[in-house]
Design a protein around this motif. Structure first.
Motif, PDB file in Angstrom:
ATOM      1  N   ARG A   1       2.972   6.911   4.853  1.00  0.00           N
ATOM      2  CA  ARG A   1       4.141   6.340   4.168  1.00  0.00           C
ATOM      3  C   ARG A   1       4.335   4.874   4.567  1.00  0.00           C
ATOM      4  O   ARG A   1       4.695   4.032   3.732  1.00  0.00           O
TER       5      ARG A   1
ATOM      6  N   ASN B   1       1.757   2.824   2.767  1.00  0.00           N
ATOM      7  CA  ASN B   1       2.133   2.649   1.357  1.00  0.00           C
ATOM      8  C   ASN B   1       3.313   1.697   1.207  1.00  0.00           C
ATOM      9  O   ASN B   1       3.438   0.988   0.205  1.00  0.00           O
ATOM     10  N   GLN B   2       4.178   1.669   2.215  1.00  0.00           N
ATOM     11  CA  GLN B   2       5.336   0.779   2.155  1.00  0.00           C
ATOM     12  C   GLN B   2       4.949  -0.678   2.416  1.00  0.00           C
ATOM     13  O   GLN B   2       5.367  -1.585   1.686  1.00  0.00           O
ATOM     14  N   TYR B   3       4.141  -0.906   3.453  1.00  0.00           N
ATOM     15  CA  TYR B   3       3.812  -2.280   3.853  1.00  0.00           C
ATOM     16  C   TYR B   3       2.542  -2.808   3.192  1.00  0.00           C
ATOM     17  O   TYR B   3       2.303  -4.009   3.199  1.00  0.00           O
TER      18      TYR B   3
END
Length: 360
Positions: A120, A123-125
């Protein structure tokens, strides 16, 4: 009370003096780690001495003076990793998208099974490069889901706490996995092609720590840092070194690495970014590192949220600006540093020629 204060002061002085010996024993080298904690203890101890001891006694002021010297010495090492120090690397407020390079370095802790939490964060950064340490075959199975977006990779799954993986959106060339000092302790080396077409030499490291359960001395860790540093110092290439070095940012040996390599530390003047231990707020140190050559400036550096490991991830966003960064300068080695480095390498019978130098 006076006896207790005397004993506490003696222990503080001993903890302060031990690292000066440069002895590689794990306990001696371990005193490099809690410098911030020792500084806090020294400040509290001075307050106790002033409030509770007899001011008419010379012994009181001897104790206060000794503790004050310890406080000043500990602060000398850690203050560069605060906002009270001049930044070593220039800030890049509006980096050009094609010149950006972002790297997420994460020691996942092999028994940790919260792979989804790390994914996660990825995928966020959306880092250009993900580097994982302590990743085994189980972790590889989960990390391989990234390959659609990060098609370039280097994989070394191990179940000895020294597995390592690299996943990249950017092209990796001349990749090589090496065991520089110890069998079973890998390092990774490659050329990374930026969006501009420029190539960056990258080294991913995770040397074993000095500890009573692994290596009783820091000699192996220090030797790996020394020989990698020596392959970099005379290179005109853009260079990045990142990983879990099992050493704190302010230690004498990490400082030696910076002097020998000529690389810069983007944390200087910005903060400590303590990545270990994730579960103990009062026992945290900066063990995960990213160093780079003068070709880069920094636009962002963050410690990422908890994902189940004993380490936090470190996210660093650089900008490839060789002209703007040309006058950036870190710490320099002197004759004493070179002599110390020679003794470290000679003791382990290793040579910088053993380190892959992609692009040269």
């Amino acid at each position: 009370m006076e006896l207790a204060v005397l004993i506490a002061t003696g222990l503080l002085v001993a903890a302060t003096l031990l690292p000066l010996s440069r002895h590689p024993h794990w306990f001696v080298r371990g005193m490099d780690f809690p410098r911030l904690q020792l500084a806090v203890i020294a400040a509290v101890l001075i307050l106790i001495q002033v409030l509770l001891l007899d001011h008419a006694k010379a012994q009181t002021w001897i104790l206060v003076s000794a503790t004050a010297v310890c406080l000043a010495w500990q602060l000398w090492w850690v203050l560069p990793y605060t906002v009270f120090w001049r930044a070593e690397v220039k800030a890049e407020k509006s980096p050009s998208p094609d010149r950006k390079l972002s790297i997420l370095t994460a020691n996942v802790l092999t028994p940790n099974k919260q792979a989804d939490a790390l994914l996660r964060l990825v995928n966020q950064y959306k880092p250009d490069v993900l580097v994982t340490l302590e990743s085994d075959a189980w972790w590889q199975g989960h990390l391989d889901t990234l390959q659609q977006d990060m098609p370039y990779s280097m994989k070394c799954p191990l179940d000895n706490l020294y597995g390592m993986h690299v996943y990249s959106r950017l092209q990796l060339d001349e990749t090589e996995i090496s065991y520089l000092v110890e069998e079973g302790i890998p390092s990774m080396h490659a050329l990374l092609k930026l969006r501009t077409g420029d190539q960056v030499r990258v080294h991913f490291l995770h040397p074993a720590p000095p500890s009573p359960t692994e290596n009783p001395e820091s000699a192996e860790r220090d030797a790996e840092l020394v020989i990698v540093a020596r392959t970099i110092v005379d290179s005109d290439q853009p260079v990045i070194v990142t990983g879990d070095l099992n050493d704190v940012a302010w230690s004498a040996t990490t400082r030696l690495f910076r002097k020998l390599s000529g690389l810069l530390d983007p944390r200087v003047g910005r903060g400590m970014f303590n990545t270990f231990h994730a579960k103990y707020p009062f026992l945290r140190w900066p063990l995960d590192h990213l160093f780079h050559s003068h070709h880069f400036t920094v636009s962002s550096i963050k410690r990422l949220p908890y994902f189940g490991s004993d380490h936090f991830g470190l996210f660093t966003e650089l900008s490839f600006r060789p002209v703007r960064g040309k006058d950036q300068e870190g710490v320099r080695a002197d004759a004493d540093d070179e002599s110390w480095a020679n003794s470290i390498a000679d003791e382990q019978d290793v040579d910088s020629k053993d380190v892959p130098a992609p692009g040269e």
